[in-house]
Design an enzyme around this catalytic site. Structure first.
Site, PDB file in Angstrom:
ATOM      1  N   HIS A 196      39.994  61.630  39.764  1.00 61.94           N
ATOM      2  CA  HIS A 196      39.810  61.872  41.193  1.00 61.94           C
ATOM      3  C   HIS A 196      38.365  62.247  41.499  1.00 61.94           C
ATOM      4  CE1 HIS A 196      44.091  61.795  42.027  1.00 61.94           C
ATOM      5  NE2 HIS A 196      44.235  62.400  40.862  1.00 61.94           N
ATOM      6  N   ARG A 303      45.664  46.866  44.991  1.00 59.94           N
ATOM      7  CA  ARG A 303      46.446  47.048  43.763  1.00 59.94           C
ATOM      8  C   ARG A 303      47.510  48.094  44.066  1.00 59.94           C
ATOM      9  NH1 ARG A 303      40.982  46.673  41.171  1.00 59.94           N
ATOM     10  NH2 ARG A 303      41.018  44.892  39.753  1.00 59.94           N
ATOM     11  N   ARG A 339      48.827  43.014  46.709  1.00 62.60           N
ATOM     12  CA  ARG A 339      49.277  42.367  45.473  1.00 62.60           C
ATOM     13  C   ARG A 339      50.549  43.056  44.984  1.00 62.60           C
ATOM     14  NH1 ARG A 339      45.610  42.527  40.168  1.00 62.60           N
ATOM     15  NH2 ARG A 339      46.391  44.654  40.070  1.00 62.60           N
ATOM     16  N   GLU A 440      44.540  33.676  37.259  1.00 64.70           N
ATOM     17  CA  GLU A 440      43.901  34.497  36.230  1.00 64.70           C
ATOM     18  C   GLU A 440      44.402  34.153  34.831  1.00 64.70           C
ATOM     19  OE1 GLU A 440      44.701  38.634  37.162  1.00 64.70           O
ATOM     20  OE2 GLU A 440      46.696  38.181  37.894  1.00 64.70           O
ATOM     21  N   ASN A 463      38.719  38.981  35.771  1.00 63.07           N
ATOM     22  CA  ASN A 463      38.870  39.963  34.681  1.00 63.07           C
ATOM     23  C   ASN A 463      39.861  39.446  33.643  1.00 63.07           C
ATOM     24  OD1 ASN A 463      37.381  41.401  36.486  1.00 63.07           O
ATOM     25  ND2 ASN A 463      39.011  42.796  37.087  1.00 63.07           N
ATOM     26  N   ASP A 464      40.987  38.930  34.150  1.00 64.01           N
ATOM     27  CA  ASP A 464      41.989  38.402  33.230  1.00 64.01           C
ATOM     28  C   ASP A 464      41.682  36.971  32.820  1.00 64.01           C
ATOM     29  OD1 ASP A 464      43.873  40.436  32.611  1.00 64.01           O
ATOM     30  OD2 ASP A 464      44.483  40.417  34.707  1.00 64.01           O
ATOM     31  N   ARG A 474      40.411  42.620  27.094  1.00 64.02           N
ATOM     32  CA  ARG A 474      39.342  43.114  27.980  1.00 64.02           C
ATOM     33  C   ARG A 474      39.061  44.605  27.794  1.00 64.02           C
ATOM     34  NH1 ARG A 474      42.432  42.482  33.860  1.00 64.02           N
ATOM     35  NH2 ARG A 474      41.516  44.414  34.599  1.00 64.02           N
ATOM     36  N   CYS A 511      38.647  38.080  43.251  1.00 69.46           N
ATOM     37  CA  CYS A 511      38.750  39.537  43.305  1.00 69.46           C
ATOM     38  C   CYS A 511      38.462  40.189  41.943  1.00 69.46           C
ATOM     39  CB  CYS A 511      40.110  39.967  43.846  1.00 69.46           C
ATOM     40  SG  CYS A 511      41.485  39.265  42.936  1.00 69.46           S
TER      41      CYS A 511
HETATM   42  C1  PEP Z   1      41.529  40.338  37.632  1.00 76.86           C
HETATM   43  O1  PEP Z   1      42.238  40.137  36.641  1.00 76.86           O
HETATM   44  O2  PEP Z   1      40.406  39.828  37.793  1.00 76.86           O
HETATM   45  C2  PEP Z   1      41.996  41.232  38.698  1.00 76.86           C
HETATM   46  C3  PEP Z   1      41.326  41.394  39.815  1.00 76.86           C
HETATM   47  O3  PEP Z   1      43.136  41.929  38.468  1.00 76.86           O
HETATM   48  P1  PEP Z   1      43.201  43.269  37.570  1.00 76.86           P
HETATM   49  O4  PEP Z   1      41.802  43.663  37.234  1.00 76.86           O
HETATM   50  O5  PEP Z   1      43.924  44.253  38.407  1.00 76.86           O
HETATM   51  O6  PEP Z   1      43.983  42.777  36.394  1.00 76.86           O
HETATM   52 MG    MG Z   2      44.329  40.638  36.689  1.00 78.06          MG
END
Ligand code: PEP
Ligand code: MG
Length: 580
Positions: A196, A303, A339, A440, A463-464, A474, A511
């Site tokens: 936080h 999220r 999401r 993703e 990211n994924d 990751r 995203c």
């Molecule tokens: C991603 O995978 O790029 C994404 C935005 O989702 P998260 O980071 O929540 O897995």
């Molecule tokens: Mg993701």
């Protein structure tokens, strides 16, 4: 430590920016936890002393909570509430009281041994979010301890304006003082991106670095220090050259901030009038204020995991609905892309999901939409809450970890089923609500043309996508060197997804973190990306790149980067493309 020796610490970035100032050290207390025998006739008095201390801490926290609501707003009371909940936990009271009663030991000893036991059990938890809560337990323990032993911790109220607070951890009442004293930055031994205190730093817009492990043991009160929140560095007693460089960088940063502030309300539009959308990623409601101040046009990724992790139990439809309703009201007139749940099977024993088991490869297991399909009632409850909230503002639904068009069709069928139920109960919702897929997983990227026909929009989760394309966890430091957004495999997939979306007449956003890296902005613009969903601090920076580009130049850059087979050449092309 040698007073003038330079010491450099690397920690976790909690909030960006540079601060230069003197250290205000809040030394970690060493609590003497020697057991002292209590006479039988004094046991009750000792228990009263312990309960009196709890009462005083409660009073302190309630006062802090009131102040926090007044100064920061309701969204920021989570930490104070979490501490109050722990304080009111009957287990703490029962265990400590029992120890004093049964073992005839002093309250300090009984308390501290109980706290240590709880902390140890938190340390065994795999999930980072829950493990992190051990610091809250410690913080509460110390507060009660201070009431028992008397205060000997420096108070932030004594800090001068611009001071850099160096502390083991900071609690809810500290955050108010940080604001009052206008401190320049803070750094802590503990903490993570999810703490936080990291969110408070972003809200206060001051640099902060956390998770420094033992900086309080090395730092001296009043030492000169540089906090580089952009790189997660803390430099104590910097040499003259370093100081000069940072002073220069700090001045540039201030000027840039001033310039970026001016861009806040301007559209994200190229010099040749091509417009894109810049939205924000939201992990918890505490971030809304920063988003509203950033100039973003809505939420590109909400999220929803926070609703499930906060309470440590399955949230009811009502609590999800209320949380979403508040968010859409606040974000009005913009849209929130909500999401559906994206949690992995490794975290969720306590939430009672169907099909839960310890998985060898949780990232390849029962995660996100797969977990939802396996738990249809939970999924429908969430969809009901989202749909009901859509009656109060603009919402789109986005499904995570879609691997094939069939999965998207199944997810959409769930939405239809829930809509049907709501209609029969005469409950309001947006019947035209749009549904999109996160792309993703490579299988989805390579069949994005088929998915795009079924979706209203696509959003690329880099990211994924990078993780699954390279088969690189990751979160695993040892293989982090292979996590390469600039690799042709990733760039080709991104191009393929954007083209597939456009051919089907759908918009395509991004995203993942790649959307927030300004060295990729112009190239992504050239590839045709329609929406960038990024953290609030990146909104103006991305806007600046877009407003200084033409779509044609951006397309040329994208072609140049994609046609090169040499990574070095591609990097040079990107570097040339943005002035920073
Ligand atoms: C991603 O995978 O790029 C994404 C935005 O989702 P998260 O980071 O929540 O897995
Ligand atoms: Mg993701």
């Amino acid at each position: 430590m040698d007073k003038n020796k330079t010491n450099v610490f690397k920690g976790i970035i909690a909030s960006g920016g540079i601060a230069i100032g003197r250290i205000f050290l809040i030394e970690e207390e060493e609590f003497a936890i020697v057991p002292k025998k209590i006479q039988k006739q004094n046991v009750k008095k000792e228990i009263d002393r312990f309960q009196g201390a709890i009462f005083k801490v409660k009073d302190e926290l309630l006062t802090a909570k009131k102040e926090i609501i007044k100064v920061f707003g309701k969204e920021h009371v989570l930490l104070a509430d979490a501490h109050l909940l722990m304080l009111e936990d009957p287990l703490l009271d029962r265990d400590v009281t029992r120890k004093i009663n049964d073992e005839h030991v002093n309250a300090e000893y009984a308390l501290w041994t109980t706290v240590e036991k709880v902390v140890q059990s938190f340390e065994k938890i795999d999930d980072e979010y829950f493990r992190e809560r051990k610091n809250d337990v410690l913080e509460i323990g110390k507060r009660i301890m201070r009431q028992l032993t008397g205060p000997y911790r420096r108070s932030i109220t004594e800090a001068h304006n611009g001071a850099v607070i160096v502390a083991h951890n900071l609690g809810p009442s500290d955050t108010i003082k940080l604001k009052e004293r206008k401190v320049g930055a803070f750094v802590t031994d503990v903490g993570s991106k999810t703490s936080h205190i990291a969110l408070f730093a972003q809200d206060l817009d001051i640099p902060a670095v956390v998770g420094l492990k033992n900086i309080t043991a090395t730092a001296n009160h009043d030492d000169y220090v540089i906090v580089d929140g952009n790189q997660g560095l803390v430099i104590i007693n910097p040499d003259e050259k370093t100081l000069e460089n940072y002073q220069h960088e700090h001045e540039i940063e201030l000027q840039e901030r001033h310039e970026l502030d001016k861009l806040r309300d301007l559209p994200a539009q190229t010099l040749d009038a091509h417009k894109v959308v810049i939205a924000c990623n939201v992990d918890s409601p505490e971030e809304l204020k920063a988003i509203l101040n950033s100039g973003a046009e809505g939420i590109g990724l909400l999220r929803t995991e926070f609703m499930f992790l906060k309470e440590n139990k399955m949230p009811s439809e009502e609590s999800q609905y209320e949380a979403l309703k508040t968010i859409v009201h606040k974000i009005h007139p913009h849209t929130a892309i909500v999401r559906t749940l994206d949690l992995g099977g490794d975290k969720l024993m306590q939430l009672g999901f169907e099909g839960f088991m310890r998985e060898n490869n949780p990232f390849l297991g029962l995660r996100a939409i797969r977990l939802c399909f396996k738990n249809p009632e939970m999924f429908k409850t969430q969809l009901r809450a989202i749909l009901r909230a859509s009656a109060h503002g603009k919402i789109k639904i986005m499904f995570p970890m879609i691997a094939s068009v069939d999965e998207l069709i199944t997810a959409k069928n769930f939405v239809e089923e829930v809509k049907h139920e709501l209609k029969s109960k005469k409950q309001d919702f947006d019947d035209k609500i749009e549904t999109g897929a996160m792309i993703e997983i490579p299988s989805a990227a390579l069949t994005a043309d088929m998915i795009a026909c079924e979706a209203d929009f696509l959003s690329i989760g880099t990211n994924d996508l990078i993780q699954y394309t390279f088969a690189v966890d990751r979160t695993n430091e040892s293989v982090a060197y292979m996590y390469e957004p600039m690799h042709l495999s990733i760039l080709r997939l991104i191009k393929h997804i954007i083209d597939a979306g456009h051919n089907a007449g759908k918009w395509v956003g991004m995203c993942g973190e790649m959307a927030a890296d300004i060295s990729f902005t112009k190239m992504l613009l050239g590839l045709g990306l329609d929406e960038f969903s990024v953290p609030p601090a990146s909104v103006a920076k991305i806007k600046k790149v877009i407003r200084n580009s033409t779509l044609n130049d951006a397309k040329d850059l994208a072609n140049e980067v994609l046609s090169t087979h040499e990574r070095k050449v591609a990097v040079t092309a990107l570097k040339k493309s943005h002035p920073q």
